[in-house]
Design an enzyme around this catalytic site. Structure first.
Site, PDB file in Angstrom:
ATOM      1  N   HIS A   1      13.568  -1.298  -0.967  1.00 27.62           N
ATOM      2  CA  HIS A   1      14.321   0.081  -1.417  1.00 27.62           C
ATOM      3  C   HIS A   1      13.964   0.950  -0.102  1.00 27.62           C
ATOM      4  O   HIS A   1      13.519   1.224   0.788  1.00 27.62           O
ATOM      5  CB  HIS A   1      13.611   0.755  -2.222  1.00 27.62           C
ATOM      6  CG  HIS A   1      12.328   0.472  -1.826  1.00 27.62           C
ATOM      7  ND1 HIS A   1      11.947   1.913  -1.120  1.00 27.62           N
ATOM      8  CD2 HIS A   1      10.963   0.020  -2.006  1.00 27.62           C
ATOM      9  CE1 HIS A   1      10.840   1.928  -1.232  1.00 27.62           C
ATOM     10  NE2 HIS A   1      10.114   1.128  -1.657  1.00 27.62           N
TER      11      HIS A   1
HETATM   12  P1  TYD Z   1       7.225   0.743  -4.669  1.00 27.68           P
HETATM   13  O1  TYD Z   1       7.416   2.478  -3.900  1.00 27.68           O
HETATM   14  O2  TYD Z   1       8.076   0.028  -5.095  1.00 27.68           O
HETATM   15  O3  TYD Z   1       6.216  -0.345  -3.542  1.00 27.68           O
HETATM   16  P2  TYD Z   1       6.563  -0.343  -2.362  1.00 27.68           P
HETATM   17  O4  TYD Z   1       7.744   0.765  -1.425  1.00 27.68           O
HETATM   18  O5  TYD Z   1       5.245   0.083  -1.835  1.00 27.68           O
HETATM   19  O6  TYD Z   1       6.972  -2.251  -2.790  1.00 27.68           O
HETATM   20  O7  TYD Z   1       6.030   1.148  -5.902  1.00 27.68           O
HETATM   21  C1  TYD Z   1       5.405   0.055  -6.004  1.00 27.68           C
HETATM   22  C2  TYD Z   1       4.877   0.821  -8.138  1.00 27.68           C
HETATM   23  O8  TYD Z   1       4.125   1.374  -8.232  1.00 27.68           O
HETATM   24  C3  TYD Z   1       6.152   0.535  -9.053  1.00 27.68           C
HETATM   25  O9  TYD Z   1       6.726   0.386  -9.900  1.00 27.68           O
HETATM   26  C4  TYD Z   1       5.917   2.189  -8.662  1.00 27.68           C
HETATM   27  C5  TYD Z   1       4.384   2.518  -9.049  1.00 27.68           C
HETATM   28  N1  TYD Z   1       4.410   3.999  -7.779  1.00 27.68           N
HETATM   29  C6  TYD Z   1       4.083   5.289  -8.117  1.00 27.68           C
HETATM   30  O10 TYD Z   1       3.855   4.580  -9.641  1.00 27.68           O
HETATM   31  N2  TYD Z   1       4.304   6.149  -7.682  1.00 27.68           N
HETATM   32  C7  TYD Z   1       4.281   6.409  -6.635  1.00 27.68           C
HETATM   33  O11 TYD Z   1       4.071   7.292  -5.930  1.00 27.68           O
HETATM   34  C8  TYD Z   1       4.735   4.895  -5.188  1.00 27.68           C
HETATM   35  C9  TYD Z   1       5.115   5.251  -4.081  1.00 27.68           C
HETATM   36  C10 TYD Z   1       4.360   3.716  -6.452  1.00 27.68           C
END
Ligand code: TYD
Length: 134
Positions: free
Chosen positions: A51
């Site tokens: 992303h």
């Molecule tokens: P995501 O940012 O997509 O993780 P990565 O980039 O490490 O793969 O987040 C994964 C999940 O966690 C998504 O459902 C959103 C949640 N999340 C939160 O609730 N708060 C946060 O601060 C972050 C970073 C993620």
């Protein structure tokens, strides 16, 4: 002007009793810290990220173990291998990012410039390309 990602050497206070590193907002990193999260227990072969953020900036530190952060500006990809707890990767907004090659027991610390906001995410690569072309 679009900011570039860069490695930031964090202060390291070497000590025979064990080393210490520190991050102060707006001093060691170019933003105020609104949020901290960490990624751990990543199963072998998993890829995180996939992303971009419209506004959020981050600093990523491999507090333990190692992993790669792949940053893509829509034209080229750069791979940053992190494996030291006194090295941070500054990730400006508007870059597509993936994190991969996590070693066993690795621990990724992430400092963020904004509170969590699902609306700040771009999770579709084509949408990302459209966003940066604006
Ligand atoms: P995501 O940012 O997509 O993780 P990565 O980039 O490490 O793969 O987040 C994964 C999940 O966690 C998504 O459902 C959103 C949640 N999340 C939160 O609730 N708060 C946060 O601060 C972050 C970073 C993620």
């Amino acid at each position: 002007m679009v900011e570039q990602p860069r490695i930031i050497q964090l202060p390291k206070i070497s000590d025979p009793r064990g080393n210490l590193s520190v991050i102060e907002e707006l001093k060691d990193i170019p933003f105020k810290i609104e949020r901290t999260y960490w990624i751990y227990d990543v199963p072998g072969g998993e890829v995180r990220g996939g992303h971009a953020y419209k506004e959020n900036q981050e600093l990523i530190v491999a507090l333990s173990g190692s992993f790669d952060v792949v940053l893509d500006n829509g034209k080229e990809k750069k791979v940053f291998s992190l494996n030291r707890s006194y090295i941070g990767l500054y990730v400006p907004k508007g870059l597509w990012r993936e994190m991969e090659n996590f070693s066993t027991n690795s621990l990724a610390l992430v400092l963020s410039s904004t509170k969590y906001d699902a609306e700040d995410y771009i999770r579709d690569y084509q949408e990302f390309l459209n966003f940066i072309a604006q």
